[in-house]
Scaffold this motif. Structure first.
Motif, PDB file in Angstrom:
ATOM      1  N   ARG A 134       2.410   1.633  -3.495  1.00 46.09           N
ATOM      2  CA  ARG A 134       1.388   2.007  -4.478  1.00 46.09           C
ATOM      3  C   ARG A 134       0.977   3.469  -4.283  1.00 46.09           C
ATOM      4  O   ARG A 134       0.790   4.217  -5.262  1.00 46.09           O
ATOM      5  CB  ARG A 134       0.163   1.094  -4.340  1.00 46.09           C
ATOM      6  CG  ARG A 134      -0.962   1.412  -5.326  1.00 46.09           C
ATOM      7  CD  ARG A 134      -2.191   0.571  -5.013  1.00 46.09           C
ATOM      8  NE  ARG A 134      -1.949  -0.837  -5.295  1.00 46.09           N
ATOM      9  CZ  ARG A 134      -2.207  -1.412  -6.462  1.00 46.09           C
ATOM     10  NH1 ARG A 134      -2.693  -0.689  -7.461  1.00 46.09           N
ATOM     11  NH2 ARG A 134      -1.976  -2.689  -6.636  1.00 46.09           N
ATOM     12  N   ASP A 154       0.828  -1.204   0.000  1.00 41.31           N
ATOM     13  CA  ASP A 154       0.000   0.000   0.000  1.00 41.31           C
ATOM     14  C   ASP A 154       0.864   1.256   0.000  1.00 41.31           C
ATOM     15  O   ASP A 154       0.596   2.210  -0.746  1.00 41.31           O
ATOM     16  CB  ASP A 154      -0.906   0.001   1.226  1.00 41.31           C
ATOM     17  CG  ASP A 154      -1.665   1.313   1.379  1.00 41.31           C
ATOM     18  OD1 ASP A 154      -2.559   1.570   0.559  1.00 41.31           O
ATOM     19  OD2 ASP A 154      -1.342   2.074   2.314  1.00 41.31           O
ATOM     20  N   TRP A 158       3.030  -4.708  -6.448  1.00 44.76           N
ATOM     21  CA  TRP A 158       1.926  -5.646  -6.296  1.00 44.76           C
ATOM     22  C   TRP A 158       2.091  -6.438  -5.007  1.00 44.76           C
ATOM     23  O   TRP A 158       3.208  -6.640  -4.526  1.00 44.76           O
ATOM     24  CB  TRP A 158       1.885  -6.613  -7.475  1.00 44.76           C
ATOM     25  CG  TRP A 158       1.763  -5.949  -8.812  1.00 44.76           C
ATOM     26  CD1 TRP A 158       2.675  -5.129  -9.410  1.00 44.76           C
ATOM     27  CD2 TRP A 158       0.674  -6.047  -9.719  1.00 44.76           C
ATOM     28  NE1 TRP A 158       2.229  -4.701 -10.635  1.00 44.76           N
ATOM     29  CE2 TRP A 158       0.993  -5.263 -10.856  1.00 44.76           C
ATOM     30  CE3 TRP A 158      -0.540  -6.716  -9.690  1.00 44.76           C
ATOM     31  CZ2 TRP A 158       0.150  -5.146 -11.943  1.00 44.76           C
ATOM     32  CZ3 TRP A 158      -1.386  -6.605 -10.779  1.00 44.76           C
ATOM     33  CH2 TRP A 158      -1.043  -5.821 -11.883  1.00 44.76           C
ATOM     34  N   ARG A 168      -4.474  -2.625  -1.643  1.00 44.02           N
ATOM     35  CA  ARG A 168      -5.457  -1.576  -1.897  1.00 44.02           C
ATOM     36  C   ARG A 168      -6.273  -1.303  -0.629  1.00 44.02           C
ATOM     37  O   ARG A 168      -6.307  -2.123   0.288  1.00 44.02           O
ATOM     38  CB  ARG A 168      -6.401  -1.984  -3.045  1.00 44.02           C
ATOM     39  CG  ARG A 168      -5.701  -2.130  -4.386  1.00 44.02           C
ATOM     40  CD  ARG A 168      -6.688  -2.582  -5.458  1.00 44.02           C
ATOM     41  NE  ARG A 168      -6.053  -2.765  -6.745  1.00 44.02           N
ATOM     42  CZ  ARG A 168      -5.879  -1.803  -7.647  1.00 44.02           C
ATOM     43  NH1 ARG A 168      -6.301  -0.587  -7.382  1.00 44.02           N
ATOM     44  NH2 ARG A 168      -5.291  -2.052  -8.797  1.00 44.02           N
ATOM     45  N   ASN A 176       1.452   2.344 -11.480  1.00 47.57           N
ATOM     46  CA  ASN A 176       1.844   1.526 -10.327  1.00 47.57           C
ATOM     47  C   ASN A 176       2.765   0.384 -10.755  1.00 47.57           C
ATOM     48  O   ASN A 176       2.532  -0.277 -11.762  1.00 47.57           O
ATOM     49  CB  ASN A 176       0.609   0.935  -9.644  1.00 47.57           C
ATOM     50  CG  ASN A 176       0.992   0.017  -8.503  1.00 47.57           C
ATOM     51  OD1 ASN A 176       1.689   0.410  -7.580  1.00 47.57           O
ATOM     52  ND2 ASN A 176       0.544  -1.230  -8.583  1.00 47.57           N
ATOM     53  N   CYS A 226       3.344   5.817  -5.893  1.00 46.07           N
ATOM     54  CA  CYS A 226       3.135   5.904  -7.346  1.00 46.07           C
ATOM     55  C   CYS A 226       1.985   6.857  -7.661  1.00 46.07           C
ATOM     56  O   CYS A 226       2.070   7.669  -8.596  1.00 46.07           O
ATOM     57  CB  CYS A 226       2.836   4.515  -7.917  1.00 46.07           C
ATOM     58  SG  CYS A 226       4.252   3.391  -7.943  1.00 46.07           S
TER      59      CYS A 226
END
Length: 737
Positions: A297, A294, A310, A546, A307, A300
């Motif tokens: 990400r 998180d 992962w 996420r 992004n 980004c």
């Protein structure tokens, strides 16, 4: 380069295989392939191939195996390829299908996601290569037991991939039993081939592969060195001074730790260093995977760039994991995956630029496996380790003052460089798995006598360390719980409870699996969350890298509905760290005593390391094994967790309050002199009885069928698997001299 002129092994292969090698553009064979082709083609040897990740082990086994299958065209025999993971099976299927495509050899993956029609194709005509997990193989025994002799009648080889992952585990004992039962069913010995990148003790590995006549197992180890570039980066959890008001209008300053600040600094470093290349970040826990995925990400998004980061862990859905794997295989764009050990085993994701390790790796063997992902095709492997230590004061724990995490990471690196790996555990009785195998054997045969079960599973099988008295006690326990009954003719049959257990799909696994909630967003399953840590409606979580808000919790169907959100915290997952080996702690002791400074430490790590070494000297730990700090005595055995856990049980049984804190054992409310006297009395007292010691441990249930065991059997199991009485007494003796 002419293969025939430069490789004697190449000339031994079938012409179709030689043609395939030419079509791949290979100019030579790898060392593991040169070593393995001749012995495997002989068709009668058990072999272990030990070679690094991406060194061609799979081809080392299957180039000669397929050549052997082609000898009797058009009659094609079968091969059993056993893998620990479904994902590995899917990966190997693609590689095998490419190899066998033009040779009329079918390749069949067999697991829960494969259609019944594809499985039936192999079952009706058992030829070619069957890729399977131990659990799916178990299902075949349970559901099609009478067909086992026919299905495996023409089995030529059994290949066990990632051999090291099975040794010393319940799954490993299950696998050994199933392989033995195959050979009994077809009434012949079938050559076994084990593949691994991280075998530390070839004798133990050989005994696992072939428990009887293990001395005849041929070990093939490909040499090969790899350049390693590494750095350990140190971080300190700083503290913020907060003014707390007092009644008289004055105030005091209180320090509160701010670990999130250091986590953000690590995320910044990962982002700046790794962005633009493909890498793996091993974060140890699923919660840490979510946290760092998180954070990366988010960076980004803040920079408004695509992004590149992962998440990948076992609680994510298969679709999300495969999406991440597909992304990193696509070399047209940079992708970095933050993961747990899920990407440690040999799923082929291609070469990555570097490996990042956040925190101490679970073991040296695990670190070796992870490092094999980097530095392929002649490039150096790159490893970055990120270690957080707490800010210290005079009230800090001894662990913090010694900078234990940092020193342990350094020790593990030194052992890795010296090619040392932890030997696998090999002492447990595996009584839980024996319960499962007895039930499986009854299902396969439709009923079996106690003497037949004893002979198959224990006398000639992998449970050879179980004596007849223990076996009989186990059968009685199973009868008391209605798992089995005995018919008038002496046959053991399933009882009502046994039938219910065997007829449920969960029977095929020998390890415990807890209930979990399924996480769903817009109709798509994201993964699962252990129900031991439920969340409430309206709460925010991070999952799959996420952020989500919980809309609804369906307790009956164990479903949590989510919607996208801007905030969130990582969910809590259960789990424990790795068991530290004696050699790791002994190497740490050496690091404290030496004067040199490892060249692979950054400035902060060097500062923290020197601080830890200085405190080691300040406490005179080179010459002292017991020191006091507050109301605690620290007992330094410089031994691994199995020894120290046994010492703790001994001390507690002797009336002390002891705990294993990692670097040392802590004992409450006692002085060093009193503790030393207590230890002397303990050593001089009557000999330690392992079963009596195990009896003093309250919670010994750790495996699936442990709740069915009588207390004396559970004590016996715990003693064999968890205690090291000789090591513990030796450690205590050293302390008293």
């Amino acid at each position: 380069m002419d293969q025939g002129e430069n490789s004697a092994s190449f000339d031994l292969l079938n012409v179709k295989i030689q043609k395939w090698i030419w079509q791949q553009g290979w100019t030579d064979l790898r060392e593991a392939q040169e070593l393995a082709i001749g012995p495997i083609l002989s068709g009668d040897e058990d072999i272990i191939i030990s070679s690094g990740t991406a060194s061609g082990k799979t081809e080392a086994a299957f180039l000669p195996i397929i050549s052997k299958l082609l000898e009797n065209e058009p009659v094609i025999n079968s091969v059993l390829h056993i893998s620990p993971l479904r994902a590995l099976i899917n990966d190997q299927f693609s590689r095998m299908e490419l190899l066998c495509r033009n040779m009329d050899i079918q390749v069949v993956p067999w697991h829960g996601d494969i259609s019944t029609s594809k499985k039936r194709k192999f079952f009706d005509n058992p030829r070619g290569i069957l890729l399977i997990t131990p659990e799916s193989l178990e299902a075949i025994f349970v559901n099609y037991g009478s067909n086992i002799p026919r299905v495996f009648k023409k089995l030529s080889y059994i290949v066990v991939d990632e051999l090291h992952s099975f040794i010393g585990t319940e799954r490993g004992r299950q696998l050994q039993s199933l392989l033995h039962r195959i050979e009994i069913s077809v009434n012949r010995r079938i050559p076994r081939i084990g593949l691994s990148a991280t075998i530390s003790d070839m004798q133990i590995a050989s005994f696992f592969l072939r428990p009887v006549n293990s001395s005849n197992v041929l070990s093939l180890t490909a040499s090969g060195s790899q350049e390693l570039k590494l750095i350990i980066k140190g971080y300190m959890d700083s503290a913020l001074e907060i003014a707390l008001p007092l009644k008289d209008g004055d105030f005091i300053l209180q320090k509160e730790s701010l670990p999130k600040r250091e986590a953000e600094e690590i995320a910044d470093s990962l982002f700046q260093t790794l962005r633009g290349t493909s890498n793996l970040i091993f974060a140890n826990s699923r919660a840490n995977v979510e946290k760092y995925a998180d954070a990366l990400r988010t960076r980004c998004e803040e920079m408004r760039v695509p992004n590149e980061f992962w998440a990948h862990h076992g609680s994510l859905s298969k679709e999300l994991r495969e999406e991440a794997e597909k992304a990193i295989k696509d070399k047209s764009r940079p992708v970095t995956i933050v993961c747990t050990s899920t990407l440690e085993l040999g799923i082929d994701i291609g070469a990555v630029t570097s490996i990042a390790q956040v925190g101490i790796p679970p073991s040296v063997s695990s670190l070796r496996q992870r490092l094999g992902r980097s530095g392929r095709r002649g490039e150096p492997a790159i490893l970055r380790i990120y270690i957080r230590e707490n800010e210290t004061s005079i009230k800090s724990t001894i662990e913090d003052q010694l900078r234990v995490e940092l020193v342990q990471a350094i020790a593990m690196i030194r052992l890795l460089i010296n090619n040392w790996l932890e030997p696998p555990s090999n002492g447990s009785l595996h009584l839980s798995t024996l319960v499962q195998q007895i039930l499986s054997l009854i299902a396969q045969c439709g009923g079996i006598t106690a003497s037949q079960a004893w002979r198959i599973l224990c006398e000639t099988g992998p449970f050879g360390n179980i004596d007849t008295n223990t076996f009989i006690k186990l059968l009685r326990c199973m009868g008391q719980h209605d798992l089995l009954i005995q018919a008038s003719d002496g046959l053991l049959l399933h009882g009502k409870a046994g039938e219910k257990i065997v007829n449920h799909f969960s029977f095929y696994t020998v390890f415990m699996t807890g209930q979990e909630y399924r996480l769903v967003a817009e109709g798509k399953t994201l993964g699962t969350l252990p129900i031991e840590r439920p969340v409430s409606e309206g709460s925010l979580i991070i999952f799959g890298g996420r952020r989500w808000r919980v809309l609804n919790i369906d307790d009956q169907h164990k479903i949590i509905e989510l919607t996208a959100a801007k905030g969130g915290i990582p969910p809590s997952f259960t789990g424990v760290g790795g068991i530290v080996h004696d050699y790791v702690r002994q190497e740490m002791y050496s690091m404290y005593r030496e004067t040199g400074i490892p060249a692979f430490l950054d400035a902060k790590a060097k500062e923290l390391f020197l601080e830890g070494r200085e405190n080691f000297k300040r406490y005179h730990l080179e010459n002292r094994n017991i020191i006091s700090h507050g109301n605690l005595c620290y007992l330094f055995c410089w031994a691994g967790d199995r020894v120290q856990d046994t010492v703790v049980i001994l001390l507690n049984k002797f009336g002390l309050k002891a705990e294993n804190s990692g670097i040392a054992i802590t004992v409450s409310d006692i002085s060093p002199a009193e503790l030393k006297n207590k230890i002397k009395n303990l050593i001089s007292s009557s000999p330690v009885n392992g079963l009596e010691l195990a009896r003093s441990v309250k919670n010994k249930i750790s495996e699936k069928y442990h709740p069915l065991l009588a207390s004396d059997l559970l004590d016996y199991e715990y003693c064999s698997a968890r205690l090291d009485i000789v090591g513990a007494l030796n450690a205590l003796s050293r302390i008293c001299h």
